[in-house]
Design a protein around this motif. Structure first.
Motif, PDB file in Angstrom:
ATOM      1  N   ALA A  17       0.861  -1.183   0.000  1.00  0.00           N
ATOM      2  CA  ALA A  17       0.000   0.000   0.000  1.00  0.00           C
ATOM      3  C   ALA A  17       0.898   1.233   0.000  1.00  0.00           C
ATOM      4  O   ALA A  17       2.056   1.161   0.406  1.00  0.00           O
ATOM      5  N   ASP A  18       0.372   2.387  -0.466  1.00  0.00           N
ATOM      6  CA  ASP A  18       1.262   3.537  -0.584  1.00  0.00           C
ATOM      7  C   ASP A  18       1.021   4.612   0.479  1.00  0.00           C
ATOM      8  O   ASP A  18       1.713   5.596   0.541  1.00  0.00           O
ATOM      9  N   ASP A  19       0.043   4.390   1.354  1.00  0.00           N
ATOM     10  CA  ASP A  19      -0.218   5.401   2.370  1.00  0.00           C
ATOM     11  C   ASP A  19      -0.196   4.743   3.748  1.00  0.00           C
ATOM     12  O   ASP A  19      -1.232   4.496   4.363  1.00  0.00           O
ATOM     13  N   VAL A  20       1.002   4.444   4.212  1.00  0.00           N
ATOM     14  CA  VAL A  20       1.137   3.733   5.485  1.00  0.00           C
ATOM     15  C   VAL A  20       2.257   4.372   6.306  1.00  0.00           C
ATOM     16  O   VAL A  20       3.074   5.125   5.770  1.00  0.00           O
ATOM     17  N   GLU A  21       2.248   4.079   7.597  1.00  0.00           N
ATOM     18  CA  GLU A  21       3.357   4.504   8.433  1.00  0.00           C
ATOM     19  C   GLU A  21       3.887   3.277   9.174  1.00  0.00           C
ATOM     20  O   GLU A  21       3.221   2.725  10.041  1.00  0.00           O
ATOM     21  N   CYS A  22       5.053   2.824   8.743  1.00  0.00           N
ATOM     22  CA  CYS A  22       5.630   1.627   9.353  1.00  0.00           C
ATOM     23  C   CYS A  22       7.057   1.944   9.749  1.00  0.00           C
ATOM     24  O   CYS A  22       7.799   2.503   8.958  1.00  0.00           O
ATOM     25  N   ASN A  23       7.427   1.600  10.967  1.00  0.00           N
ATOM     26  CA  ASN A  23       8.830   1.782  11.321  1.00  0.00           C
ATOM     27  C   ASN A  23       9.348   0.629  12.156  1.00  0.00           C
ATOM     28  O   ASN A  23       8.592  -0.118  12.759  1.00  0.00           O
ATOM     29  N   HIS A  24      10.647   0.495  12.138  1.00  0.00           N
ATOM     30  CA  HIS A  24      11.253  -0.574  12.933  1.00  0.00           C
ATOM     31  C   HIS A  24      12.604  -0.103  13.435  1.00  0.00           C
ATOM     32  O   HIS A  24      13.219   0.798  12.876  1.00  0.00           O
ATOM     33  N   GLY A  25      13.059  -0.725  14.515  1.00  0.00           N
ATOM     34  CA  GLY A  25      14.357  -0.360  15.057  1.00  0.00           C
ATOM     35  C   GLY A  25      14.886  -1.463  15.932  1.00  0.00           C
ATOM     36  O   GLY A  25      14.149  -2.339  16.360  1.00  0.00           O
ATOM     37  N   ALA A  26      16.182  -1.422  16.162  1.00  0.00           N
ATOM     38  CA  ALA A  26      16.794  -2.433  17.013  1.00  0.00           C
ATOM     39  C   ALA A  26      18.029  -1.857  17.679  1.00  0.00           C
ATOM     40  O   ALA A  26      18.744  -1.047  17.079  1.00  0.00           O
ATOM     41  N   THR A  27      18.256  -2.226  18.919  1.00  0.00           N
ATOM     42  CA  THR A  27      19.487  -1.849  19.600  1.00  0.00           C
ATOM     43  C   THR A  27      20.039  -3.068  20.327  1.00  0.00           C
ATOM     44  O   THR A  27      19.294  -3.942  20.738  1.00  0.00           O
ATOM     45  N   THR A  28      21.347  -3.114  20.436  1.00  0.00           N
ATOM     46  CA  THR A  28      21.998  -4.145  21.256  1.00  0.00           C
ATOM     47  C   THR A  28      23.089  -3.440  22.033  1.00  0.00           C
ATOM     48  O   THR A  28      23.896  -2.726  21.443  1.00  0.00           O
ATOM     49  N   GLY A  29      23.085  -3.600  23.347  1.00  0.00           N
ATOM     50  CA  GLY A  29      24.086  -2.890  24.140  1.00  0.00           C
ATOM     51  C   GLY A  29      24.358  -3.579  25.446  1.00  0.00           C
ATOM     52  O   GLY A  29      23.903  -4.697  25.680  1.00  0.00           O
ATOM     53  N   GLN A  30      25.140  -2.900  26.268  1.00  0.00           N
ATOM     54  CA  GLN A  30      25.504  -3.446  27.571  1.00  0.00           C
ATOM     55  C   GLN A  30      24.984  -2.522  28.659  1.00  0.00           C
ATOM     56  O   GLN A  30      24.532  -1.430  28.374  1.00  0.00           O
ATOM     57  N   LEU A  31      25.105  -2.975  29.895  1.00  0.00           N
ATOM     58  CA  LEU A  31      24.730  -2.113  31.013  1.00  0.00           C
ATOM     59  C   LEU A  31      25.591  -0.857  30.963  1.00  0.00           C
ATOM     60  O   LEU A  31      26.783  -0.918  30.684  1.00  0.00           O
ATOM     61  N   ASP A  32      24.965   0.266  31.244  1.00  0.00           N
ATOM     62  CA  ASP A  32      25.664   1.546  31.214  1.00  0.00           C
ATOM     63  C   ASP A  32      26.578   1.653  32.442  1.00  0.00           C
ATOM     64  O   ASP A  32      26.115   1.658  33.580  1.00  0.00           O
ATOM     65  N   GLN A  33      27.885   1.735  32.187  1.00  0.00           N
ATOM     66  CA  GLN A  33      28.856   1.746  33.289  1.00  0.00           C
ATOM     67  C   GLN A  33      28.716   2.989  34.171  1.00  0.00           C
ATOM     68  O   GLN A  33      28.950   2.939  35.370  1.00  0.00           O
ATOM     69  N   GLU A  34      28.340   4.106  33.560  1.00  0.00           N
ATOM     70  CA  GLU A  34      28.187   5.345  34.348  1.00  0.00           C
ATOM     71  C   GLU A  34      27.009   5.240  35.300  1.00  0.00           C
ATOM     72  O   GLU A  34      27.073   5.669  36.447  1.00  0.00           O
ATOM     73  N   GLN A  35      25.902   4.650  34.803  1.00  0.00           N
ATOM     74  CA  GLN A  35      24.737   4.459  35.660  1.00  0.00           C
ATOM     75  C   GLN A  35      25.073   3.511  36.807  1.00  0.00           C
ATOM     76  O   GLN A  35      24.692   3.737  37.952  1.00  0.00           O
ATOM     77  N   LEU A  36      25.823   2.463  36.459  1.00  0.00           N
ATOM     78  CA  LEU A  36      26.209   1.477  37.460  1.00  0.00           C
ATOM     79  C   LEU A  36      27.078   2.121  38.553  1.00  0.00           C
ATOM     80  O   LEU A  36      26.873   1.905  39.752  1.00  0.00           O
TER      81      LEU A  36
END
Lengths: 249, 274
Positions: B221-240
């Protein structure tokens, strides 16, 4: 209280602290002033035990205990507190959960009874009033969406809750307008007592108008180059750091 | 037209849950295994017009066995299904779950899968939005350790206009565990004004943990809104460090940050627990 002897510290391959000596007695407030890059923040992070700071020589003792052997949380247990220059945002962790977990962790480690929710709430209420912290701020995640001033007030709130015996305030005045500065200073002054000491790290004289230190040190190139009384801050204000830095060079 | 009678059941362990028009029901299904036998479960769920179902599925057990769950869900016009699945099977178990969902006009499906058990689990969903203004939400939490593997394959078909679909996954992977998320949104030529979102976030607690994420959008279809995303990370050392500097022991601080990472997933499922 705290004794720092001949401390040398490297970050990466660069030597930042070059034989720093400092001693604070119980109840004293000392200020460390110095230009950018003189090692002020390095000193505060080394005291708190942050990774990435390599101590190559010297010692730090708090009430006779070697700090360098301890993890950051163990340092907090024996009574050290660092008010961060840039407080960290932690999305997903509510302020009250954070305060509760922190205080009860300390109490547990010290063999004291943990506070129940009601006692904790009462304590938070009492301290938040002192620092003008709104209920709304306490409902938010730690430091998320806080203004610069709110973040600094939050640091002092944590200090008031945890009641450390030795507090390091790393540029707690930076980014504050005069009203926020007064609130923060009032929070710190309320905590002053004969058995607590404070190390106030600052770039400017301004904060010292509100928190009168007993001693002022000037830090340059990783070492203390001059120690004096309140008049030293005024001298700095007038003439800047140039003469002290040249003395070293 | 969606069926109102059960589809032929494929196993002895079956349940047919039928919520009649306008009614509402809460159903709690628990499958706890201690016999090390393989199990085939067939769940057939029909929620009629204007009806509401809150369904909680719980899986657990001890020993080595396989669980196969086949699930057919039919949501009629304006039907609502809130679906919580706790997969906390034995660490030696294999758990397979095939889900097929058909949704009629203005129906709503929302699910949270908490995936902690099994050495190997596969969650395989085909969702068909065949009535306008229907909406579906798939949220998932993977908490894996040692050599656990978990795979989620979700395919959503937007066959008609004005539907919404959401896929949100959070994976916390320790040791040598492997998480995999394949999310597919297929928008038919007729599926104008589709709104679809997809996000997979992974937190790796060990250097040997792995996350695979494969988003797929197939849009005609030509009138749609679709998005996707992905992240991969580690625990934030500063927060820790910030938490630890306040006296919070390292393991407690890590758990606080892990809970924070998955906390959003519990919106709408406040009673659910890890």
């Amino acid at each position: 209280m705290i004794k720092i002897k001949n401390l040398t510290v490297e970050v990466g391959d660069k030597q930042i602290l070059n034989g720093l000596n400092l001693e604070l007695k119980s109840g004293e407030v000392h200020a460390i002033m110095g230009p950018n890059g003189s090692g002020k923040s390095t000193l505060s992070y080394v005291l708190a035990g942050r990774e990435g700071y390599k101590v190559t020589g010297g010692s730090i003792e708090l009430d006779g205990i070697n700090l360098l052997d301890l993890s950051p949380e163990e340092r907090a247990v024996i009574g050290l507190f660092l008010a961060f220059q840039y407080p960290i945002e932690i999305p997903g962790v509510q302020m009250t959960t954070f305060l509760k977990t922190a205080l009860n962790s300390l109490r547990k480690a010290r063999g004291e009874k943990e506070l129940d929710s009601l006692a904790m709430l009462k304590l938070i209420k009492e301290k938040q009033k002192l620092l003008g912290i709104t209920d709304d701020m306490l409902k938010r995640p730690v430091n998320v969406g806080f203004s610069g001033g709110e973040k600094k007030r939050n640091e002092v709130l944590q200090m008031a809750m945890l009641e450390p015996i030795f507090s390091v305030l790393d540029e707690t005045d930076s980014g504050l307008d005069i009203d926020a500065l007064k609130i923060v200073a009032k929070g710190i002054n309320t905590l002053r007592s004969p058995d607590r000491s404070f190390l106030v790290i600052t770039h400017y004289q301004r904060l010292l108008d509100y928190i009168q230190p007993d001693v002022i040190h000037i830090l340059s190139k990783g070492r203390i180059v001059k120690t004096g009384g309140a008049e030293l801050a005024l001298e700095l204000e007038k003439n800047g750091y140039a003469e002290f830095i040249e003395n070293v060079a | 037209m969606l069926p109102k009678t059960p589809t032929p059941l494929t196993s002895d362990e079956s349940a047919f849950i039928h919520v009649k028009a306008g009614e509402s029901l809460k159903e709690n299904l628990a499958f706890i295994r201690n016999d090390s036998k393989d199990h085939s479960i067939h769940l057939n769920i029909i929620v009629e017009e204007e009806a509401t179902l809150e369904l909680i599925e719980t899986y657990g057990g001890n020993g080595s066995y396989t669980t196969n769950v086949e699930m057919d869900i039919f949501l009629h016009r304006n039907a609502v299904l809130k679906h919580l699945k706790n997969q906390n099977e034995s660490q030696e178990c294999v758990h397979n779950n095939i889900v097929s969902i058909h949704q009629d006009k203005s129906s709503s499906y929302s699910s949270l899968l908490i995936n902690k058990g099994s050495k190997n689990s596969h969650y395989n969903v085909r969702s068909i939005l065949q009535g306008e203004f229907s909406t579906c939400t798939f949220k998932g939490i993977n908490i894996l350790k040692e050599k656990q593997k978990a795979k989620a394959t979700i395919a959503i078909e937007h066959q008609v206009p004005n539907c919404e679909s959401f896929q949100f996954y959070r994976s916390v992977l320790d040791d040598w565990s492997v998480g995999s998320f394949e999310g597919r949104v297929h928008v038919f030529k007729e599926g104008q004004k589709t709104f679809a979102r997809q996000m997979s976030n992974a937190l790796l607690l060990s250097p040997t943990a792995t996350m695979f994420t494969r988003p797929e959008l197939e849009i005609y279809a030509d009138d749609v809104e679709c998005n996707h995303g992905a992240t991969t990370g580690q625990l934030d050392q500063e927060q820790l460090f910030y938490l630890r500097s306040r006296g919070i022991p390292e393991n407690v601080a890590k758990n606080l940050l892990i809970e924070a990472f998955i906390s959003e997933m519990f919106e709408g499922f406040e009673d659910a627990k890890l």
